[in-house]
Write an enzyme that holds these catalytic residues in place. Structure first.
Site: not given
Length: 241
Positions: A103, A106, A121, A153, A191
């Site tokens: 997730q 880094d 992510h 652009c 997590t």
């Protein structure tokens, strides 16, 4: 703790298709704060809540404030892989590490040498133009000032990270689910399993051994064959590949 480490080592030694599912706790020992700890981003003081700042609608409506937060709180260019990242990369080199589902944005798993990484992510390493899709790297973003504009652009550039209200990349999800389904050992680490839909992916695991390594409790603790509440890098540093 010693008994838990011995059991974890045994699980590692017997695993042939090991998948790691990592969150912010995998990188805190590299100096990158997580979102929900006492010292994390959710406890910082800003004009807006962090979860609103890193949302799709906020990026479109207030890009200047988004980038002020993004540059100061989400980019850590000097962070280096820790013992956890290195252990996971070394296990992959033995052929027993099937892949890493992370997730984190880094890039530390890749920097440590892991080649099979599903970044649910996205990554701070990539930025793209919202109009012409021209891409630039992290160094370009760091050197840019104020609102980063496309050199081709002139439209606004966006980090290739999944914001709140945005869908995960389907191809990355498919790879992650394939690895989780094929694994005989799944190690959920660093997590709290609070962010969906990423957190729900671990329920696709049908293998032999489920391990949870996290400093706090998770919704999967009761399903785990082994649950260790400790810092990840500190734990994996005591094992051998």
């Amino acid at each position: 703790m010693e008994k838990d480490l011995q059991q974890l080592q045994t699980i590692m030694d017997h695993g042939k298709r090991i998948v790691f599912f990592t969150g912010a706790g995998a990188s805190t020992e590299s100096g990158i704060p997580d979102f929900r700890s006492v010292d994390g981003l959710y406890h910082q003081q800003y004009d807006y809540p962090p979860e609103e700042i890193i949302s799709h609608h906020f990026f479109e409506e207030n890009p200047k404030e988004f980038y002020r937060f993004y540059r100061s709180r989400m980019i850590y260019p000097n962070a280096q892989p820790n013992a956890a990242h290195r252990f996971i990369a070394e296990l992959e080199r033995t052929g027993r590490g099937l892949g890493v589902v992370t997730q984190n944005i880094d890039n530390l798993h890749t920097l440590a040498g892991s080649r099979k990484v599903a970044e649910l992510h996205g990554s701070i390493m990539r930025n793209y133009c919202v109009h012409c899709h021209h891409e630039e790297g992290l160094d370009w973003m760091i050197q840019s000032e104020d609102l980063p504009r496309c050199p081709i652009c002139g439209a606004l550039m966006k980090p290739d990270v999944v914001l709140y209200e945005e869908a995960l990349d389907e191809s990355v999800m498919e790879q992650a689910l394939t690895w989780i389904h094929q694994a005989d050992v799944l190690i959920i680490c660093g997590t709290s399993l609070a962010v969906y839909p990423a957190a729900g992916m671990v329920r696709y695991f049908t293998g032999d051994q489920l391990v949870v390594i996290n400093k706090t409790a998770t919704p999967m603790d009761n399903n785990a064959d082994l649950c260790i509440q400790a810092p990840l890098a500190q734990t994996l540093a005591q094992l051998h590949v």
